[in-house]
Write a protein that holds these residues in place. Structure first.
Motif, short mmCIF file in Angstrom:
data_model
loop_
_atom_site.label_atom_id
_atom_site.label_comp_id
_atom_site.label_asym_id
_atom_site.label_seq_id
_atom_site.Cartn_x
_atom_site.Cartn_y
_atom_site.Cartn_z
N ARG A 96 0.86 -1.18 0.00
CA ARG A 96 0.00 0.00 0.00
C ARG A 96 0.90 1.23 0.00
O ARG A 96 1.74 1.41 0.87
N VAL A 97 0.71 2.10 -0.98
CA VAL A 97 1.54 3.29 -1.10
C VAL A 97 0.75 4.58 -0.86
O VAL A 97 1.34 5.64 -0.65
N LEU A 98 -0.58 4.50 -0.92
CA LEU A 98 -1.45 5.63 -0.63
C LEU A 98 -2.65 5.12 0.17
O LEU A 98 -3.06 3.98 0.01
N GLY A 99 -3.21 5.99 0.98
CA GLY A 99 -4.38 5.62 1.77
C GLY A 99 -4.26 6.13 3.19
O GLY A 99 -3.17 6.39 3.68
N GLU A 100 -5.41 6.30 3.83
CA GLU A 100 -5.46 6.88 5.17
C GLU A 100 -4.42 6.26 6.09
O GLU A 100 -4.31 5.04 6.21
N SER A 101 -3.66 7.12 6.77
CA SER A 101 -2.56 6.68 7.63
C SER A 101 -2.85 6.99 9.09
O SER A 101 -3.54 7.97 9.40
N GLY A 102 -2.29 6.19 9.98
CA GLY A 102 -2.24 6.54 11.38
C GLY A 102 -0.90 7.19 11.69
O GLY A 102 -0.04 7.36 10.83
N TYR A 103 -0.72 7.57 12.95
CA TYR A 103 0.57 8.11 13.40
C TYR A 103 1.45 6.98 13.93
O TYR A 103 2.57 6.79 13.52
N SER A 104 0.92 6.25 14.87
CA SER A 104 1.53 5.01 15.35
C SER A 104 0.52 4.32 16.25
O SER A 104 -0.46 4.94 16.68
N PRO A 133 -4.83 13.25 16.86
CA PRO A 133 -5.82 12.76 15.90
C PRO A 133 -5.39 11.47 15.21
O PRO A 133 -6.13 10.94 14.39
N ASN A 134 -4.18 11.00 15.52
CA ASN A 134 -3.67 9.74 14.98
C ASN A 134 -3.53 9.75 13.47
O ASN A 134 -4.20 9.00 12.75
N GLY A 135 -2.62 10.62 12.99
CA GLY A 135 -2.30 10.60 11.58
C GLY A 135 -2.34 11.97 10.95
O GLY A 135 -2.58 12.99 11.61
N PRO A 136 -2.12 12.03 9.63
CA PRO A 136 -2.13 13.30 8.91
C PRO A 136 -3.48 14.00 8.98
O PRO A 136 -4.53 13.37 8.82
N THR A 137 -3.45 15.31 9.18
CA THR A 137 -4.69 16.06 9.39
C THR A 137 -4.48 17.53 9.08
O THR A 137 -3.36 18.05 9.15
N ILE A 138 -5.59 18.22 8.71
CA ILE A 138 -5.58 19.68 8.63
C ILE A 138 -6.54 20.26 9.65
O ILE A 138 -6.81 21.46 9.65
N ALA A 139 -7.08 19.40 10.52
CA ALA A 139 -8.15 19.81 11.41
C ALA A 139 -7.62 20.08 12.81
O ALA A 139 -6.42 20.18 13.04
N ASP A 140 -8.54 20.18 13.79
CA ASP A 140 -8.19 20.82 15.05
C ASP A 140 -8.33 19.93 16.28
O ASP A 140 -8.36 20.45 17.40
#
Length: 594
Positions: A406-414, A556-563
């Protein structure tokens, strides 16, 4: 450039991706719905991008996608570039224009280039949260997996604890206990929790309520599961407004014969003004009775200001005034299965960000002109598109050239630490894919740790976007040559590729007037470094003129632009003598253009 030790090239992988996504193309250049755009940009961003009209958040079948493109935009039907190209020297670089205005901006010493392209909108909606309480924090309920840190209200800290896979509330007669997740922007929501008590109450009932649309503990809706001393189990739907309780739908008996440690589920749904709730016993072999709601009502309040449109979710425990035995209340699972932000962040502009094979020398050469002309009509994924493909609701894409990784798709942080529940740093780009990797720039080989599969920490996310997808060479050890992309954010801030656009004095925020979409931003969230313990990518102004960045974050556990857990904005509330202001606004230290 870095490649896995068994893989010929990154470029070949990109060509292979086209056949893996629905429709035979990456889901990055179109969306199922067109949306209106965002508010006028700040002066710094307006200089490089055409601002779009104000708008509401997107709706329809594509509303949850992290990036949207209008396929009817006239850009798609016009020639690119439009006419002859002219150049103009600007501070730090070169501006390229065609017959429609500024087409591209290049920075001397940097590889990133901003270009005018079709309009795009970047947004975000919350992802599901599932808290099984599989942790033992030092105090309280700790941090939920993706929903932020639980806050506790009423009683003492010792009244709230987690052990043996459950959260507990210590009840005393006639005293409520509240535990809330921090996100107060949730609108429509579907949430569920599994409740129990360690004994039958005596003298009066005890209850656990699933709280939603909570402004605070005195203003919210709740579906309250009541256990009586006789063992009856009841469900009532209530509203608390300014500390006064109103029954929205009278108590219904949903079970009898309650015994200590029986588990009951409660679900609530808020859809617009419609409020629904149901309860069912756990462990009976019967799934959730999805066709049945014990309560389904509208808030009868006539004053719209007194109807809760948005708010947090959480739990409320209570033993009645007459209780002679107050049981311990227990929560075994807490889930937000679906939710929306009615006022979701929405960023709209026509700026695209691409990467040159070498840093721009400052000279307008035939080779550079040829590349800018080719990019002028290019809608293949750019920096911003790739950055979207790891955020909530991004579709998964696998690469057959990388053994189906998998090279793209929703990610977590850890994954959370099993004891504290906190997330750890460590997930690099190749570990998201589950691949061992050889770094060509340094010759190092690193094994992928299985616990980081599908995860990206903050610098791993930036390396995934700018390194793996956009081709900036990476190293794993601390080798600093100003051309390669180091592993740690503080090293990227100090000695990464490209040029520093701004740097604040020790403990100070740098000026934003040179900021450009696609720039990397660094924050002082590391006690050992004032240069940057956290890194993100600037996306542009939202509908309120707030400058948003995307980064992978623990809360938020992963990439985000939110708050969730802190506003993802660069120009928010400043620090004052009486307030710390917005976290990332006040900890910004470095702006770098790769």
């Amino acid at each position: 450039m870095s490649t896995p030790k068994f893989q010929p090239s990154r470029r070949a992988a990109l060509f292979a991706l086209a056949g893996t996504a629905a429709g035979g193309a990456l889901p990055l250049t179109a969306a199922p719905t067109a949306v209106a755009a965002t508010a006028t940009a700040t002066a710094a961003v307006a200089a490089e991008s055409t601002p779009l009209a104000a708008a509401t958040a997107p709706t329809g079948p594509g509303a949850r996608l992290p990036m949207l493109v209008d396929p009817t935009d006239a850009w798609h039907f016009a020639p690119h570039p439009a006419g002859a190209l002219t150049t103009r020297t600007v501070p730090g670089g070169l501006e390229v224009s065609d017959g429609r205005g500024v087409l591209a901006t290049l920075t001397t010493g940097a590889r990133t280039v901003t270009l005018r392209g079709p309009k795009r909108w970047f947004t975000e909606q919350p992802k599901p949260v599932d808290d099984p309480f599989s942790r033992t924090p030092a105090a309280g309920w700790g941090q939920s997996p993706g929903g932020g840190t639980w806050s506790h209200h009423n009683g003492t800290t010792a009244d709230y604890f987690v052990e043996d896979g459950r959260a507990a509330l210590t009840l005393v007669p006639n005293a409520s206990r509240f535990s809330l997740l921090p996100d107060r922007a949730l609108g429509d929501v579907s949430a569920a929790a599994r409740f129990s008590f360690d004994r039958l109450p005596a003298g009066g009932p005890a209850s656990l309520g699933l709280v939603f649309a909570a402004q605070d503990v005195n203003n919210h809706y709740r579906a309250r599961l009541i256990v009586t001393p006789s063992g009856d189990v009841q469900l009532v739907l209530e509203k608390e407004l300014k500390d006064a309780v109103t029954t929205l739908s009278a108590a219904v008996t949903v079970g009898t014969g309650f015994a200590a440690f029986d588990h009951w589920w409660v679900r609530v749904e808020k859809t617009g003004d419609l409020l629904r709730a149901r309860a069912w016993k756990h462990g009976t072999g019967v799934e959730e009775p999805t066709a049945t709601w014990q309560h389904s009502v509208y808030d009868p309040e006539k004053d719209p200001a007194l109807v809760f449109r948005t708010g947090a979710v959480g739990v409320r425990g209570l033993a009645s005034l007459n209780a002679t035995v107050a049981p311990q209340a227990r929560v075994y699972d807490f889930r937000i299965d679906a939710a929306t932000w009615p006022d979701a962040p929405l960023i709209g502009h026509d700026t695209w960000v691409r990467v040159l094979p070498e840093p721009f020398s400052g000279d307008w050469t035939p080779e550079t002109e040829q590349r800018i002309r080719a990019w002028a009509g290019d809608t293949s994924p750019d920096v911003l598109a790739y950055s979207c493909m790891y955020r909530p609701h991004a579709p998964t894409v696998t690469d057959p050239a990388l053994q189906g990784a998998r090279v793209l798709g929703e990610s977590g942080y850890s994954k959370p630490d099993p004891v504290t529940g906190l997330r750890t740093v460590g997930a690099d780009f190749h570990e998201y894919m589950g691949l061992d990797w050889t770094f060509e720039a340094s010759g190092e080989t690193r094994a992928a740790r299985p616990e980081f599969l599908g995860q990206l920490d903050c610098s791993g996310f930036v390396r995934m976007v700018y390194g793996h997808h956009m081709g900036i060479p990476m190293v794993r050890s601390r080798q600093f040559d100003g051309r390669t992309l180091p592993r740690e954010s503080k090293d990227i801030a100090a000695s990464g590729p490209g040029v520093k656009i701004a740097e604040g004095a020790t403990g100070q925020v740098p000026p934003l007037d040179g900021l450009r979409i696609g720039d990397t931003v660094f924050f002082d969230t590391d006690e050992d470094s004032d240069l940057g313990g956290h890194i993100g990518i600037h996306l542009g102004p939202d509908q309120y003129g707030k400058l948003r960045f995307v980064s992978s974050r623990k809360t938020p556990n992963g990439p985000t632009i939110a708050d969730v857990g802190g506003k993802s904005i660069l120009n928010g509330a400043p620090k004052t003598p009486t307030s710390n202001g917005d976290l990332y606004t006040n900890t910004l230290r470095v702006i770098r253009r790769f």
